[in-house]
Design a protein around this motif. Structure first.
Motif, PDB file in Angstrom:
ATOM      1  N   PHE A 249       0.830  -1.207   0.000  1.00  0.00           N
ATOM      2  CA  PHE A 249       0.000   0.000   0.000  1.00  0.00           C
ATOM      3  C   PHE A 249       0.867   1.260   0.000  1.00  0.00           C
ATOM      4  O   PHE A 249       0.648   2.182  -0.798  1.00  0.00           O
ATOM      5  N   GLN A 250       1.864   1.317   0.871  1.00  0.00           N
ATOM      6  CA  GLN A 250       2.712   2.513   0.978  1.00  0.00           C
ATOM      7  C   GLN A 250       3.540   2.722  -0.293  1.00  0.00           C
ATOM      8  O   GLN A 250       3.681   3.860  -0.766  1.00  0.00           O
ATOM      9  N   PHE A 251       4.074   1.654  -0.839  1.00  0.00           N
ATOM     10  CA  PHE A 251       4.822   1.786  -2.099  1.00  0.00           C
ATOM     11  C   PHE A 251       3.905   2.254  -3.228  1.00  0.00           C
ATOM     12  O   PHE A 251       4.311   3.044  -4.092  1.00  0.00           O
ATOM     13  N   SER A 252       2.659   1.765  -3.223  1.00  0.00           N
ATOM     14  CA  SER A 252       1.696   2.164  -4.252  1.00  0.00           C
ATOM     15  C   SER A 252       1.308   3.630  -4.102  1.00  0.00           C
ATOM     16  O   SER A 252       1.098   4.331  -5.104  1.00  0.00           O
ATOM     17  N   VAL A 253       1.210   4.116  -2.862  1.00  0.00           N
ATOM     18  CA  VAL A 253       0.899   5.528  -2.619  1.00  0.00           C
ATOM     19  C   VAL A 253       1.992   6.417  -3.211  1.00  0.00           C
ATOM     20  O   VAL A 253       1.714   7.421  -3.876  1.00  0.00           O
ATOM     21  N   ILE A 254       3.247   6.039  -2.976  1.00  0.00           N
ATOM     22  CA  ILE A 254       4.373   6.797  -3.540  1.00  0.00           C
ATOM     23  C   ILE A 254       4.303   6.793  -5.064  1.00  0.00           C
ATOM     24  O   ILE A 254       4.485   7.828  -5.716  1.00  0.00           O
ATOM     25  N   SER A 255       4.035   5.624  -5.646  1.00  0.00           N
ATOM     26  CA  SER A 255       3.955   5.502  -7.107  1.00  0.00           C
ATOM     27  C   SER A 255       2.852   6.386  -7.675  1.00  0.00           C
ATOM     28  O   SER A 255       3.038   7.048  -8.702  1.00  0.00           O
ATOM     29  N   VAL A 256       1.704   6.406  -7.010  1.00  0.00           N
ATOM     30  CA  VAL A 256       0.580   7.208  -7.487  1.00  0.00           C
ATOM     31  C   VAL A 256       0.908   8.692  -7.412  1.00  0.00           C
ATOM     32  O   VAL A 256       0.631   9.460  -8.357  1.00  0.00           O
ATOM     33  N   PHE A 257       1.511   9.135  -6.316  1.00  0.00           N
ATOM     34  CA  PHE A 257       1.866  10.554  -6.173  1.00  0.00           C
ATOM     35  C   PHE A 257       2.856  10.962  -7.258  1.00  0.00           C
ATOM     36  O   PHE A 257       2.710  12.017  -7.890  1.00  0.00           O
ATOM     37  N   VAL A 258       3.854  10.120  -7.487  1.00  0.00           N
ATOM     38  CA  VAL A 258       4.859  10.411  -8.514  1.00  0.00           C
ATOM     39  C   VAL A 258       4.216  10.453  -9.899  1.00  0.00           C
ATOM     40  O   VAL A 258       4.536  11.319 -10.723  1.00  0.00           O
ATOM     41  N   SER A 259       3.288   9.535 -10.173  1.00  0.00           N
ATOM     42  CA  SER A 259       2.606   9.513 -11.474  1.00  0.00           C
ATOM     43  C   SER A 259       1.767  10.762 -11.689  1.00  0.00           C
ATOM     44  O   SER A 259       1.694  11.289 -12.809  1.00  0.00           O
ATOM     45  N   ILE A 260       1.125  11.241 -10.618  1.00  0.00           N
ATOM     46  CA  ILE A 260       0.339  12.476 -10.718  1.00  0.00           C
ATOM     47  C   ILE A 260       1.245  13.646 -11.078  1.00  0.00           C
ATOM     48  O   ILE A 260       0.913  14.473 -11.938  1.00  0.00           O
ATOM     49  N   MET A 261       2.412  13.721 -10.470  1.00  0.00           N
ATOM     50  CA  MET A 261       3.340  14.813 -10.726  1.00  0.00           C
ATOM     51  C   MET A 261       3.968  14.706 -12.124  1.00  0.00           C
ATOM     52  O   MET A 261       4.523  15.680 -12.633  1.00  0.00           O
ATOM     53  N   GLN A 262       3.897  13.537 -12.730  1.00  0.00           N
ATOM     54  CA  GLN A 262       4.449  13.365 -14.077  1.00  0.00           C
ATOM     55  C   GLN A 262       3.518  13.920 -15.152  1.00  0.00           C
ATOM     56  O   GLN A 262       3.968  14.283 -16.242  1.00  0.00           O
TER      57      GLN A 262
END
Length: 508
Positions: free
Chosen positions: A130-143
Motif C-alpha cells: 500500500f505505501q509503495f503504491s501511494v508513492i507511485s501514485v503521487f509520482v505519477s500524478i506529478m508526471q
C-alpha cells in the motif's frame, strides 16, 4: 499521397511490432511474477494496487485538460502563456497529489486494514504494498504535466522509448526478485515503485532540458485554472464512473471472496487488454476522418465510415476471439502453470463484452464528432453509477463470481442502445439497421464460426497437436464466415484493396 500512404503503412507495422514485443514481455513477466509470488500474493498486489489507483480519479479528470491547454498555448507561440499554462498545471497537480495522499493515508489505510479480505498473516506485507503504491501514485500524478508537454510538442518518440524502458525494466526486476532476500511481495512492490519513479525522473530531466517552460514555478493564472477545471467538467463523468466500476468490482470480489479471485481478474484484464490493442488502431485512425466528414456535411461518407470500420474491427476481433474461447484452458496452463480459479471463465466473458464495446466504439466516436458529449454524459453517468450497486446486489444474493462479468454486459449494452439513439436523433443515423446488421448479425456469425473448430476439438485429446489444429481451423472458420457473411460488399472490396493489394505490391 502515395508516399504518405506508404509511410503510414510502415508506421502502423512498426507500432504492431512494438506492441507484439511489449505483449510478449508482459506475458513472460506475468508468468514469472505469478510463480514467484503465488496466487494469493499476486491477488493482494492487484487488489491493493487497484484500490490505491481508485483515488487517482481527480488526476484522470484533469489529464485531457492539461494536454489540450498545453497544446493550445504552444500553438499560439506566446512564451509567457506557455510558461503560465505549465506552471498552473503543476500547481493543480500538486494540490491533487496532496489530496490523494491525504485520503489514502486516512480513509484508504483504514479500508485496507479493516474492510479488504486479506489473510491476517499477509496484512503487514499488504501495508508495505500500500505505501509503495501511494508513492507511485503521487509520482505519477506529478508526471502528468511533463508528459502533457511531451505530447504538446509532438515528441512522440519519447513514448516509444519509455514504453520499451517500462517493459524491459519490469523484466529486469524479475531477475532481481529472485536474488534479493526478504518477503517477495514487499520486494516486488518496492521494485515496481522504483521503475515508476525512475521513469518520472527521466520525463522531468528530458522536459527541463528540451522545453523552456518546464521549469518548476508556482505562478498561476486564475482565469486559465478556471478554464481547465471547466473543460474537465462533462468529460469527467465517463472517467470517474469507469475507474469506480473497474476498481470497485475488484474490491467487491475481494470482500465477498478472497485474493485468489483478484489474481484471476488481474490475469483476465491483462489478456483482454492485449487483445484490444490489436483492434483499437482501426478506430483511432478513423476518428479524425469522421470529424472531417461531419464538418463537410458528407452524411453518406460519415455513415459509411462508421459501418465499414465497425465491421473490420469486429472481423479482426472474431479472428482472435474464437481460438481464445476454445483453447484458453490449454494456453493458460502452458503460460502460467498454476491457473487461478475462474480465470478462463473471466476471460471468455470479457471477450464477449468486448464485442459489445467495439460494436459501440464508432457510434460513440460519431456522437463525439457531431458534438454531443453533453448528451452522452447525461445519459451515461446514471448507468455508470448503477453498475457497481448492481454488482453488489448480485454478490449479496450469493451468485458466483462469474455473475459479476455477466452483469457487466447490461450497462455495456445499455450504453450501446443509448449511443445509437443519440446518433439517430442528432445525425439521422440508421441505428436500427446498424444494430441488426452489425451487432446482432456478427454475434450470430461468431457463434456459427465456433461450430466447426468445436467439432474438431471434441475429436481430439489435450495437447500441442490439438492446440495448433483447433487454432488453425478457428482462424480459417472465422475468416470464412466473417468475410462471406459478416462484411458487406463495400467492406469486402476495401479489405481486398487495402490488405491484399498492399501485400501483392510488396512483392513486386
Amino acid at each position: 499521397m502515395e508516399d504518405n500512404n506508404k509511410r503510414i503503412l510502415k508506421n502502423t507495422i512498426y507500432l504492431y511490432i512494438r506492441q507484439f514485443v511489449i505483449m510478449a514481455l508482459a506475458f513472460i513477466s506475468t508468468r514469472i511474477v505469478l510463480n514467484k509470488l503465488g496466487v494469493d500474493d499476486y491477488g493482494i498486489y492487484n487488489v491493493v494496487g487497484g484500490f490505491v489507483a481508485l483515488f487517482t480519479i481527480l488526476n484522470n479528470v484533469l489529464q485531457s485538460a492539461t494536454r489540450r491547454f498545453m497544446a493550445l498555448a504552444i500553438g499560439e507561440r506566446i512564451d509567457k502563456k506557455i510558461k503560465y499554462t505549465f506552471s498552473t498545471s503543476i500547481v493543480l497537480h500538486i494540490v491533487i497529489g496532496v489530496i490523494v495522499v491525504f485520503l489514502l493515508e486516512s480513509l484508504g489505510l483504514w479500508f485496507l486494514n479493516y474492510k479488504l479480505n486479506i489473510p491476517l498473516e499477509r496484512l503487514n506485507a499488504a501495508n508495505w504494498v500500500f505505501q509503495f503504491s501511494v508513492i507511485s501514485v503521487f509520482v505519477s500524478i506529478m508526471q502528468t504535466p511533463f508528459s502533457a508537454a511531451v505530447t504538446a510538442h509532438e515528441h512522440f518518440n519519447i513514448y516509444a522509448i519509455m514504453s520499451i524502458y517500462d517493459a524491459v525494466a519490469k523484466i529486469v526486476l524479475l531477475f532481481l526478485l529472485v536474488y534479493i532476500p526478504g518477503d517477495k511481495l514487499i520486494v516486488y512492490a518496492a521494485l515496481m515503485m522504483i521503475v515508476t519513479v525512475t521513469g518520472t525522473i527521466f520525463y522531468q530531466i528530458y522536459c527541463r532540458q528540451r522545453f523552456r517552460e518546464c521549469r518548476i514555478s508556482v505562478a498561476i493564472d486564475k482565469d486559465l485554472m478556471k478554464e481547465m477545471l471547466k473543460f474537465s467538467g462533462w468529460d469527467s463523468f465517463g472517467n470517474v464512473t469507469s475507474i469506480l466500476n473497474g476498481q470497485g468490482i475488484s474490491i467487491l470480489l475481494n470482500m465477498f471472496f478472497n485474493v485468489a479471485l483478484n489474481a484471476a481478474r488481474g490475469i483476465a484484464n491483462s489478456v483482454t487488454a492485449t487483445v484490444s490493442q490489436f483492434v483499437f488502431g482501426f478506430i483511432a485512425a478513423a476518428e479524425p476522418q469522421l470529424v472531417k466528414y461531419h464538418a463537410q456535411g458528407d452524411k453518406k461518407a460519415f455513415e459509411k465510415l462508421i459501418f465499414n470500420i465497425s465491421q473490420v474491427t469486429l472481423f479482426m476481433l472474431a479472428i482472435i476471439a474464437v481460438p481464445i474461447f476454445l483453447e484458453i484452458d490449454f494456453v493458460l496452463t502452458l503460460w502460467l502453470g498454476t491457473v487461478p480459479q475462474y480465470t478462463p471463465e473471466f476471460i471468455k466473458i470479457t471477450i464477449l463484452c468486448s464485442f459489445i464495446q467495439y460494436s459501440n466504439s464508432m457510434i460513440l466516436k460519431g456522437n463525439v464528432a457531431i458534438g454531443r458529449v453533453k448528451q452522452i454524459s447525461l445519459f451515461m453517468a446514471p448507468i455508470g453509477i448503477l453498475h457497481l450497486p448492481l454488482v453488489w446486489v448480485v454478490l449479496r444474493l450469493g451468485c458466483p463470481p462469474t455473475a459479476v462479468y455477466w452483469v457487466s454486459m447490461i450497462p455495456g449494452l445499455s450504453r450501446f442502445v443509448i449511443d445509437l439513439s443519440i446518433l439517430k436523433k442528432y445525425a439521422d443515423f440508421p441505428s436500427e439497421y446498424y444494430f441488426v446488421n452489425i451487432f446482432a448479425k456478427n454475434m450470430a456469425i461468431l457463434a456459427a464460426a465456433c461450430i466447426i473448430p468445436y467439432f474438431v476439438q471434441c475429436q481430439m485429446g489435450d495437447g500441442w497437436i490439438r492446440f495448433f489444429i483447433v487454432s488453425s481451423v478457428s482462424v480459417l472458420s472465422s475468416v470464412m464466415f466473417m468475410y462471406l457473411l459478416g462484411l458487406n460488399k463495400d467492406t469486402r472490396m476495401m479489405v481486398r484493396q487495402k490488405v491484399l493489394g498492399r501485400f501483392i505490391k510488396s512483392f513486386r
